[in-house]
Scaffold this motif. Structure first.
Motif, PDB file in Angstrom:
ATOM      1  N   GLY A  37      -6.212  -6.332   0.222  1.00  0.00           N
ATOM      2  CA  GLY A  37      -4.965  -6.656   0.892  1.00  0.00           C
ATOM      3  C   GLY A  37      -5.134  -7.853   1.810  1.00  0.00           C
ATOM      4  O   GLY A  37      -6.246  -8.251   2.134  1.00  0.00           O
ATOM      5  N   ARG A  70      -3.418  -9.161   5.422  1.00  0.00           N
ATOM      6  CA  ARG A  70      -2.526  -8.727   6.510  1.00  0.00           C
ATOM      7  C   ARG A  70      -1.308  -9.637   6.628  1.00  0.00           C
ATOM      8  O   ARG A  70      -0.163  -9.161   6.734  1.00  0.00           O
ATOM      9  N   ASN A  72       1.067  -8.997   3.772  1.00  0.00           N
ATOM     10  CA  ASN A  72       1.711  -7.693   3.953  1.00  0.00           C
ATOM     11  C   ASN A  72       2.827  -7.757   4.985  1.00  0.00           C
ATOM     12  O   ASN A  72       3.911  -7.192   4.800  1.00  0.00           O
ATOM     13  N   GLY A  96      -4.874  -2.311   3.496  1.00  0.00           N
ATOM     14  CA  GLY A  96      -3.596  -2.616   4.115  1.00  0.00           C
ATOM     15  C   GLY A  96      -2.485  -1.631   3.846  1.00  0.00           C
ATOM     16  O   GLY A  96      -1.395  -1.744   4.422  1.00  0.00           O
ATOM     17  N   TYR A 103      -1.216   0.461   6.927  1.00  0.00           N
ATOM     18  CA  TYR A 103      -0.572  -0.460   7.869  1.00  0.00           C
ATOM     19  C   TYR A 103       0.796  -0.896   7.338  1.00  0.00           C
ATOM     20  O   TYR A 103       1.769  -0.984   8.103  1.00  0.00           O
TER      21      TYR A 103
END
Length: 374
Positions: free
Chosen positions: A201, A203, A206, A232, A235
């Motif tokens: 992932g 951040r 995302n 990720g 989150y």
């Protein structure tokens, strides 16, 4: 016939080697195919799983960011230069390969350097538009150098003209059909956005993707599949909850850790939002997909930015650097592109024009030429 591959550290170095190895195996079932890599990285799992003999050397890459911790790592890597060269020489004497091919990364360095010194036939394949340090070092020494992108040539000192091969692309991607893929995924005529940031992932991607979902989830005008990555996913769920996005009420949106049917999803997509790794870009070109590329700033020599700009300069992609990425900016780009189907289609056509559909065959041809001259 014995073909030895050297490469690893990341999937971007090992997967091309595995693709070419598979292509050779199909045509020469009796050929010996083996790999040299490290015991700690991804190749230690992927190569044996694919059924190839795997040998290890103790080698490490150098860290470019100055820090006390990286200084210690670099001292250790320097010591391993001598150890790995000795180990590579021993393995080459033992294996006696007909051709040694490197796919980049620090693993290739000692193996190809020693192979060239010992008189073995050698080749290296560079996947990126901006070649890595190892490729730059080996380019004047190997018998054949293959480039995925012609833009890489100007950065290299060469003893012969490079061969443009493109990148090896999985046949599942090459043969995937848009309409069949959309039918298999149960999609209707609504535009389909595909977004992802890598297996772990990313951040920043995302966070921007969460804003993108918050923008369109209620209306249901678009399909949107997003891979948040293993690190990720939780989150991403928190972000969506904070933004009031209820995926249970949005059947056209799918959010997962990892997309296992990427060949289908990419074939079905109208717009792809992703990093700019070399193999991913080759798959976008083969499939003729419009894209918004967000290059990773954390890779060696910022090579993903150079990769992304090759598509941008051909009118095949839009590029947003991570330092400039916001949810608002991504929403604006997506809204603009999806509102203009003709422009979206033209981007896809431009990507397809520059696709290399026979990368495996081109690389195989080079290896067979070297084999004939061993």
């Amino acid at each position: 016939m014995h073909i030895l591959f050297a490469g690893g550290g990341t999937a971007g170095h090992i997967n091309p080697a595995l693709a070419v190895a598979g292509y050779i195996r199909e045509r020469h079932p009796d050929a010996a195919i083996s790999f040299i890599g490290t015991a700690e990285k991804l190749e230690a799992r992927l190569v044996p799983e694919a059924g190839y003999d795997f040998y290890t050397i103790d080698v490490a890459g150098f860290q470019r960011k100055p820090s006390f911790e990286n200084l210690k790592r670099n001292l250790s890597a320097l010591r391993k230069v001598f150890v790995s060269s000795s180990q590579a020489k021993k393995l080459l004497r033992q294996l006696q390969p007909d051709v040694v091919m490197g796919t980049g990364g620090y693993v290739s360095g000692p193996v190809l350097r020693e192979a060239a010194r010992m008189g073995f036939k050698t080749a290296i394949h560079e996947q990126n538009a901006f070649p890595g340090v190892t490729t730059k070092m080996l380019a004047p020494k190997v018998d054949k150098i293959m480039l995925a992108m012609p833009e890489a040539k100007k950065y290299l000192k060469l003893q012969s003209e490079p061969i443009i091969t493109g990148n090896p692309v999985r046949e599942a991607v090459t043969h995937a059909d848009r309409q069949a893929a959309r039918k298999a995924l149960g999609l209707d005529d609504r535009p389909f956005i595909l977004s992802f940031g890598g297996s772990l992932g990313a951040r920043a991607i995302n966070e921007a993707a969460a804003d993108l979902m918050a923008w369109h989830w209620k209306e249901g005008k678009y399909y949107h599949y997003h891979a948040a990555g293993r690190a990720g996913y939780a989150y991403m769920q928190e972000l969506l909850e904070k933004k009031g996005v209820r995926l249970s009420d949005a059947p056209a949106i799918r959010m997962t850790e990892y997309i296992n049917d990427m060949d289908l999803c990419m074939a079905a997509a109208d717009l792809v939002i992703c990093r700019a790794g070399a193999i991913t870009l080759s798959e976008l070109q083969v499939q003729g997909k419009a894209s918004i590329l967000i290059p990773s700033p954390y890779v060696a020599e910022n090579h993903q930015f150079h990769n992304a700009m090759t598509l941008k300069n051909r009118g095949a992609a839009e590029v947003i650097e991570e330092k400039d990425l916001t949810g608002e900016k991504l929403v604006g780009e997506v809204a603009r592109l999806l509102a203009d189907p003709a422009a979206l289609s033209a981007m896809g056509d431009n990507a397809k024009k520059n696709a290399v559909l026979d990368g495996n065959a081109r690389i195989y041809s080079v290896i067979m030429e070297l084999y004939s001259k061993r």
